[in-house]
Design a protein around this motif. Structure first.
Motif, PDB file in Angstrom:
ATOM      1  N   PHE A 120      -3.017  71.328   0.030  1.00  0.00           N
ATOM      2  CA  PHE A 120      -3.289  73.265  -0.219  1.00  0.00           C
ATOM      3  C   PHE A 120      -4.995  73.246  -1.002  1.00  0.00           C
TER       4      PHE A 120
ATOM      5  N   SER B 231      -3.992  79.087   2.342  1.00  0.00           N
ATOM      6  CA  SER B 231      -3.330  80.243   2.937  1.00  0.00           C
ATOM      7  C   SER B 231      -4.525  81.520   2.421  1.00  0.00           C
TER       8      SER B 231
ATOM      9  N   LYS C 163       4.081  68.881   0.346  1.00  0.00           N
ATOM     10  CA  LYS C 163       3.218  69.800  -0.776  1.00  0.00           C
ATOM     11  C   LYS C 163       2.691  67.984  -1.172  1.00  0.00           C
TER      12      LYS C 163
END
Length: 111
Positions: free
Chosen positions: A66, A24, A50
């Motif tokens: 992530f 991100s 996630k």
């Protein structure tokens, strides 16, 4: 020794190639894809789960890992404030088996 090194290399290669690694970014111009998080699952193009570890992630099936650094990611995303600014609408799900594409024509955004 050579045999075990070869097996280890192959295992690491396949586990890395299988992951949907996401980072991100802080600015819109750094992103590959602009994303908006919707309030309801039926509004989403993709339902995302996630995962905690890189080897649990899937290949473009909504299971995202992530990364901590941009150079480790396959795709960089930016979360926009308004739905009409987004390339992709996502909804975060609570269970791994709920993840997946709702609208297949947008799959190419994450390849």
């Amino acid at each position: 020794m050579k045999y075990s090194l070869l097996i280890l290399t192959l295992l690491l290669t396949f586990s890395m190639a299988n992951a949907q690694k996401i980072y991100s970014v802080d600015y819109e111009n750094q992103a590959d894809v602009k994303v908006f998080v919707v309030d309801y699952a039926n509004q989403a193009d993709l339902k995302v789960f996630k995962v905690k570890y890189q080897n649990q992630a899937g290949k473009n099936n909504g299971k995202w890992f992530f990364t901590k650094y941009a150079n480790q990611a396959e795709k960089k995303i930016f979360f926009v404030k308004y739905q009409n600014q987004a390339d992709l609408k996502i909804f975060f799900v609570d269970y791994k088996n709920q993840a997946g594409w709702q609208k297949n024509f947008k799959k190419s955004l994450l390849y």
